[in-house]
Scaffold this motif. Structure first.
Motif, short mmCIF file in Angstrom:
data_model
loop_
_atom_site.label_atom_id
_atom_site.label_comp_id
_atom_site.label_asym_id
_atom_site.label_seq_id
_atom_site.Cartn_x
_atom_site.Cartn_y
_atom_site.Cartn_z
N TYR A 94 37.70 51.43 35.34
CA TYR A 94 37.71 50.13 35.68
C TYR A 94 36.63 49.62 36.15
N ASP A 154 44.13 51.42 42.00
CA ASP A 154 43.38 52.38 41.54
C ASP A 154 42.25 52.43 42.87
N VAL A 155 42.14 51.17 42.98
CA VAL A 155 40.91 50.89 43.88
C VAL A 155 41.42 50.45 45.46
N LYS A 165 42.53 35.83 26.50
CA LYS A 165 42.09 37.10 27.13
C LYS A 165 40.66 37.10 27.93
N ILE A 166 40.66 35.76 28.39
CA ILE A 166 40.27 35.52 30.10
C ILE A 166 41.15 34.64 30.61
N LYS A 212 47.30 47.31 36.81
CA LYS A 212 46.56 49.17 36.61
C LYS A 212 45.51 49.30 37.71
N TRP A 213 44.82 48.89 36.79
CA TRP A 213 43.39 48.02 37.58
C TRP A 213 42.99 48.06 38.81
N PRO A 267 44.86 36.51 30.87
CA PRO A 267 45.19 37.54 32.42
C PRO A 267 44.85 37.29 33.84
N GLN A 268 44.11 36.33 33.94
CA GLN A 268 43.80 36.25 35.08
C GLN A 268 45.09 35.26 35.79
N LEU A 272 35.70 42.15 32.89
CA LEU A 272 36.88 41.29 32.67
C LEU A 272 37.88 42.69 34.07
N ASN A 273 38.18 42.41 35.15
CA ASN A 273 38.56 43.68 35.92
C ASN A 273 39.19 44.97 35.54
N TRP A 274 40.67 43.91 34.56
CA TRP A 274 41.51 44.36 33.71
C TRP A 274 41.62 45.23 32.39
#
Lengths: 253, 244
Positions: free
Chosen positions: B123, A246-247, A161-162, A242-243, A165-166, B80-82
């Motif tokens: 997010y 958007d920025v 989970k950590i 996606k996260w 994803p990175q 967690l940014n995602w």
């Protein structure tokens, strides 16, 4: 706006080609129509599919081998200082040796077959992937890992989970890059040691001085690359990041 | 509730020497109390928090902590940014076998408590620093902790945002009745928030002084009684530094 720009860029490229084909003789720069015609004939006779399938088969398995080796090396080097010291020179040697060296060695060792091609591809492309993953792990936010520890997440949960994803954006970027390398190496291997595949056909038509066929096979190759990029990689990447998309990045204050 | 008795902590440095970080730390914190550990940067305050959370081991002495559910808020939000805001808050719940719906519902409830209703599907990178820290607080509260440990959680924020969040933290503390241990290097922050302040000295750290702030909540910024305590604490700090 971006779509228009993209179309414009491709149209201008084709236009430049068209103009060049008027300036030079067809044996040097064949025009788009002659090339499309040659390509269509290859498709109709089934040759295009057969050789494309052969090349895709080798590139596909070569990519799998590349990613497996690259991720294994990169992860080991990123997580362990000893592995980093031990493997760094290997990766440097791997990066430095020209792909043609691997191709020749593999063909001599394993014979003129798909296995040799796949090993040659994997051996020449994995160092680049390894370095990318290695740097990805080094640049990872360790504070997030200690956050996971503070909330008593299990080791497995922290990795899934950590950490993973990175790493995912690095793996994706490495994979796109690796695909490009794998294609190039595969054509080289096919050119020097295979009797099928796009590289073999390029060599064949080179022998017959048929520029329109050389262009036709190159174009086919490009079209397949574009299809993989836009139908597979781009959508997957867009979904997974996606996260971030958007920025906007505020470059000017 | 939390009791440390003559706790020492040493680290073995790469050159083989021992670095003593904590020297004879003794204090007690009652259940439901808001306490601050106040001291200069790098004095070992965070080490004390890590020992309470059992993330680190002490060299000698006794530590007894009632309750093993501990919520942690760091100086940086560490989100967690995602993941969406809701999924970030739900993260600590995922080690239990509860269903996903239940976890989400709980996360949304705590997002409401920290004033982030309506931002559930955002997010982290779409939020301001102050809002990200609110998410971090919700994540710490979602496990319904026995103790809430906060390591300089507002020091990265601008003063206006920090003031707002301090007031909200007091509201949340009074609503939930959690035991809070709050680490800070700001005298005024410690005075505004806490019932009890433990002044931590420079390395190797000891508890230099224990001060109770006997001003009822909700407190106002600019309250003269708080100001007086602040002034006397500043004097204590000067005295502490001149002793060394």
């Amino acid at each position: 706006m971006n779509t228009i720009l993209r179309i414009l860029s491709i149209v201008s490229l084709v236009l430049a080609w068209l103009i060049l084909s008027f300036v030079f003789s067809p044996t040097i720069v064949p025009g788009p129509f002659a090339v499309l015609q040659a390509m269509w004939e290859n498709v109709r006779s089934g040759q295009a599919f057969y050789h494309l399938y052969k090349t895709l088969f080798r590139v596909g398995f070569g990519l799998v081998l590349t990613m497996a080796l690259g991720i294994a090396f990169g992860t080991a080097m990123g997580l362990s200082r000893r592995a980093e010291v031990f493997l760094e020179s290997w990766v440097m040697v791997g990066l430095t040796l020209p792909a043609i060296v691997y191709s020749i060695i593999c063909l001599l060792w394993f014979g003129l077959n798909d296995f040799a091609a796949i090993v040659a591809i994997g051996a020449s492309a994995f160092p680049a992937v390894g370095i990318s993953i290695w740097q990805g792990i080094k640049g990872m936010d360790t504070q997030l890992v200690s956050m996971g520890n503070a909330f008593k997440l299990s080791r497995g949960a922290i990795i899934r989970k950590i950490i993973f994803p990175q790493l995912l954006p690095h793996i994706l970027a490495a994979m796109r890059y690796a695909l490009g390398i794998c294609w190039k190496i595969c054509t080289t291997v096919e050119l020097i040691g295979m009797s099928s595949g796009v590289g073999f056909m390029l060599n064949y038509w080179f022998g017959l001085f048929s520029m329109s066929q050389v262009f036709a096979w190159t174009l086919l190759f490009l079209l397949v690359m574009f299809a993989i990029e836009y139908l597979l990689f781009k959508p997957v990447e867009k979904r997974l990041t996606k996260w971030r998309n958007d920025v906007p990045i505020p470059l000017s204050a | 509730m939390i009791a440390l008795k003559e706790v020492r902590k040493e680290y073995l440095q790469p050159n083989g020497e021992r670095l003593r970080v904590l020297e004879n730390i003794t204090f007690e914190i009652a259940k439901g109390m808001f306490s601050s550990l106040l001291g200069p940067s790098g004095c070992g305050k965070s080490t004390i928090l890590n020992l309470i959370a059992k993330l680190d081991r002490h060299t000698s002495g006794d530590i007894s902590v009632n309750g093993d559910k501990i919520g942690f808020v760091f100086q940086q939000p560490r989100l967690l940014n995602w993941r969406t805001v809701t999924d970030n808050v739900a993260l600590p719940l995922e080690r239990d076998n509860s269903d996903k719906r239940g976890r989400r519902e709980l996360a949304v409830k705590y997002l409401g408590l920290v004033g982030l209703s309506g931002f559930e599907n955002y997010y982290p990178l779409q939020l301001s620093g102050g809002m990200q820290q609110r998410v971090a607080i919700a994540r710490a509260l979602v496990i319904d902790p026995d103790i809430l440990l906060m390591d300089e959680p507002f020091s990265g924020l601008d003063e206006f945002t920090a003031r707002k969040l301090r007031q909200e933290l007091i509201r949340i503390w009074r609503e939930t009745g959690k035991t809070i241990v709050f680490v800070t290097h700001s005298i005024s922050e410690a005075v505004f928030l806490s019932e009890q302040i433990l002044i931590v000295s420079q390395k190797p750290a000891t508890i230099f002084k224990r001060v109770t702030v006997d001003v009822p909540y909700p407190r106002e910024y600019g309250d003269l009684r708080l100001f007086e305590i602040e002034t006397s604490l500043t004097r204590d700090f000067l005295e502490m530094n001149s002793e060394r």
